[in-house]
Design a protein around this motif. Structure first.
Motif, PDB file in Angstrom:
ATOM      1  N   LEU A 192       0.840  -1.190   0.000  1.00  0.00           N
ATOM      2  CA  LEU A 192       0.000   0.000   0.000  1.00  0.00           C
ATOM      3  C   LEU A 192       0.878   1.245   0.000  1.00  0.00           C
ATOM      4  O   LEU A 192       1.649   1.468   0.922  1.00  0.00           O
ATOM      5  N   ASP A 193       0.757   2.042  -1.042  1.00  0.00           N
ATOM      6  CA  ASP A 193       1.538   3.266  -1.210  1.00  0.00           C
ATOM      7  C   ASP A 193       0.649   4.451  -0.861  1.00  0.00           C
ATOM      8  O   ASP A 193      -0.319   4.727  -1.564  1.00  0.00           O
ATOM      9  N   ILE A 194       0.964   5.161   0.228  1.00  0.00           N
ATOM     10  CA  ILE A 194       0.118   6.275   0.659  1.00  0.00           C
ATOM     11  C   ILE A 194       0.710   7.629   0.270  1.00  0.00           C
ATOM     12  O   ILE A 194       0.284   8.653   0.792  1.00  0.00           O
ATOM     13  N   ARG A 195       1.656   7.630  -0.661  1.00  0.00           N
ATOM     14  CA  ARG A 195       2.188   8.900  -1.166  1.00  0.00           C
ATOM     15  C   ARG A 195       1.146   9.549  -2.081  1.00  0.00           C
ATOM     16  O   ARG A 195       0.196   8.900  -2.518  1.00  0.00           O
ATOM     17  N   GLU A 196       1.336  10.819  -2.375  1.00  0.00           N
ATOM     18  CA  GLU A 196       0.447  11.523  -3.301  1.00  0.00           C
ATOM     19  C   GLU A 196       0.534  10.874  -4.678  1.00  0.00           C
ATOM     20  O   GLU A 196       1.540  10.277  -5.036  1.00  0.00           O
ATOM     21  N   TYR A 197      -0.528  11.009  -5.456  1.00  0.00           N
ATOM     22  CA  TYR A 197      -0.580  10.395  -6.780  1.00  0.00           C
ATOM     23  C   TYR A 197       0.589  10.833  -7.667  1.00  0.00           C
ATOM     24  O   TYR A 197       1.153  10.028  -8.396  1.00  0.00           O
ATOM     25  N   GLN A 198       0.969  12.115  -7.602  1.00  0.00           N
ATOM     26  CA  GLN A 198       2.052  12.607  -8.445  1.00  0.00           C
ATOM     27  C   GLN A 198       3.375  11.933  -8.094  1.00  0.00           C
ATOM     28  O   GLN A 198       4.131  11.531  -8.978  1.00  0.00           O
ATOM     29  N   ASP A 199       3.671  11.818  -6.800  1.00  0.00           N
ATOM     30  CA  ASP A 199       4.917  11.170  -6.377  1.00  0.00           C
ATOM     31  C   ASP A 199       4.922   9.697  -6.753  1.00  0.00           C
ATOM     32  O   ASP A 199       5.940   9.162  -7.196  1.00  0.00           O
ATOM     33  N   ALA A 200       3.796   9.036  -6.567  1.00  0.00           N
ATOM     34  CA  ALA A 200       3.711   7.611  -6.899  1.00  0.00           C
ATOM     35  C   ALA A 200       3.809   7.386  -8.405  1.00  0.00           C
ATOM     36  O   ALA A 200       4.353   6.376  -8.849  1.00  0.00           O
ATOM     37  N   ALA A 201       3.309   8.312  -9.210  1.00  0.00           N
ATOM     38  CA  ALA A 201       3.382   8.163 -10.660  1.00  0.00           C
ATOM     39  C   ALA A 201       4.795   8.421 -11.178  1.00  0.00           C
ATOM     40  O   ALA A 201       5.256   7.753 -12.105  1.00  0.00           O
ATOM     41  N   HIS A 202       5.497   9.395 -10.590  1.00  0.00           N
ATOM     42  CA  HIS A 202       6.857   9.707 -11.044  1.00  0.00           C
ATOM     43  C   HIS A 202       7.865   8.663 -10.583  1.00  0.00           C
ATOM     44  O   HIS A 202       8.850   8.410 -11.262  1.00  0.00           O
ATOM     45  N   ASN A 203       7.634   8.070  -9.425  1.00  0.00           N
ATOM     46  CA  ASN A 203       8.540   7.057  -8.868  1.00  0.00           C
ATOM     47  C   ASN A 203       7.727   5.842  -8.435  1.00  0.00           C
ATOM     48  O   ASN A 203       7.513   5.617  -7.251  1.00  0.00           O
ATOM     49  N   PRO A 204       7.258   5.042  -9.375  1.00  0.00           N
ATOM     50  CA  PRO A 204       6.359   3.941  -9.020  1.00  0.00           C
ATOM     51  C   PRO A 204       7.069   2.787  -8.323  1.00  0.00           C
ATOM     52  O   PRO A 204       8.250   2.536  -8.529  1.00  0.00           O
ATOM     53  N   VAL A 205       6.318   2.099  -7.495  1.00  0.00           N
ATOM     54  CA  VAL A 205       6.748   0.846  -6.881  1.00  0.00           C
ATOM     55  C   VAL A 205       5.889  -0.241  -7.511  1.00  0.00           C
ATOM     56  O   VAL A 205       4.659  -0.145  -7.504  1.00  0.00           O
ATOM     57  N   SER A 206       6.526  -1.256  -8.070  1.00  0.00           N
ATOM     58  CA  SER A 206       5.773  -2.275  -8.796  1.00  0.00           C
ATOM     59  C   SER A 206       4.803  -3.006  -7.871  1.00  0.00           C
ATOM     60  O   SER A 206       5.108  -3.297  -6.718  1.00  0.00           O
ATOM     61  N   GLU A 207       3.609  -3.259  -8.396  1.00  0.00           N
ATOM     62  CA  GLU A 207       2.529  -3.988  -7.729  1.00  0.00           C
ATOM     63  C   GLU A 207       1.998  -3.307  -6.476  1.00  0.00           C
ATOM     64  O   GLU A 207       1.404  -3.954  -5.630  1.00  0.00           O
ATOM     65  N   ALA A 208       2.187  -2.016  -6.353  1.00  0.00           N
ATOM     66  CA  ALA A 208       1.675  -1.296  -5.186  1.00  0.00           C
ATOM     67  C   ALA A 208       0.322  -0.684  -5.501  1.00  0.00           C
ATOM     68  O   ALA A 208       0.100  -0.172  -6.590  1.00  0.00           O
ATOM     69  N   GLN A 209      -0.581  -0.765  -4.543  1.00  0.00           N
ATOM     70  CA  GLN A 209      -1.864  -0.086  -4.651  1.00  0.00           C
ATOM     71  C   GLN A 209      -1.664   1.329  -4.125  1.00  0.00           C
ATOM     72  O   GLN A 209      -1.305   1.516  -2.967  1.00  0.00           O
ATOM     73  N   VAL A 210      -1.867   2.329  -4.974  1.00  0.00           N
ATOM     74  CA  VAL A 210      -1.662   3.722  -4.583  1.00  0.00           C
ATOM     75  C   VAL A 210      -2.963   4.265  -4.009  1.00  0.00           C
ATOM     76  O   VAL A 210      -3.995   4.280  -4.675  1.00  0.00           O
ATOM     77  N   LEU A 211      -2.892   4.690  -2.766  1.00  0.00           N
ATOM     78  CA  LEU A 211      -4.043   5.255  -2.069  1.00  0.00           C
ATOM     79  C   LEU A 211      -3.520   6.302  -1.098  1.00  0.00           C
ATOM     80  O   LEU A 211      -3.117   5.977   0.011  1.00  0.00           O
TER      81      LEU A 211
END
Length: 127
Positions: A46-65
Motif C-alpha cells: 500500500l503506497d500512501i504517497r500523493e498520486y504525483q509522487d507515486a506516478a513519477h517514482n512507481p513501486v511495482s505492484e503497489a496499490q496507490v491510495l
C-alpha cells in the motif's frame, strides 16, 4: 479554579493529538522497498504517497491510495496484511494507527524520498 480545569483538559487534548502524529506507531519495523517474491500472498503493498509522487517514482505492484483518501477507501483493501510505503513519518504513524483500528495488520513499512523523474524511489533512513 474553573479556568485551571479547562486549561488542563485542553492541554491533555492537545497532547493526545500531537502524540498521534509524532509518537511512533510501535510493532512495525522499517525495511527496504518490498520484493513481491518475499511477501506472503495475503499481503498487499500500500503506497500512501500523493498520486504525483507515486506516478513519477512507481513501486511495482503497489496499490496507490494517498493518506487523505485512506479512510474513505478503506473497504477496498482486500488483504489483512499491509506493507506500507509512506512519504514521511507523520503519514506513516497516522496510517498505521488507522489501519490497525480497522483490523489490518502493518508489520513493515518504508519511508521513501523523492528522486528524479522515472527512477525508483529512494528509501529514507529509518531513524
Amino acid at each position: 479554579m474553573l479556568l485551571w480545569i479547562t486549561a488542563i483538559i485542553l492541554g491533555l487534548a492537545a497532547a493526545y493529538h500531537l502524540s498521534a502524529r509524532w509518537v511512533p506507531a510501535g510493532r512495525a519495523s522499517c525495511t527496504d522497498l518490498p520484493d513481491r517474491a518475499l511477501l506472503s500472498r495475503d499481503t498487499i503493498i500500500l503506497d500512501i504517497r500523493e498520486y504525483q509522487d507515486a506516478a513519477h517514482n512507481p513501486v511495482s505492484e503497489a496499490q496507490v491510495l494517498p493518506y487523505p483518501y485512506l479512510k474513505r477507501y478503506l473497504p477496498t483493501i482486500e488483504k489483512q496484511h499491509v506493507f506500507l510505503i509512506a512519504p514521511d513519518k507523520v503519514s506513516k504513524n497516522l496510517a498505521i494507527r488507522l489501519l490497525r483500528r480497522n483490523n489490518i495488520h502493518v508489520a513493515r513499512y518504508t519511508i521513501v524520498e523523492r528522486s528524479t523523474h522515472g527512477r525508483q524511489p529512494l528509501k529514507a533512513p529509518c531513524n
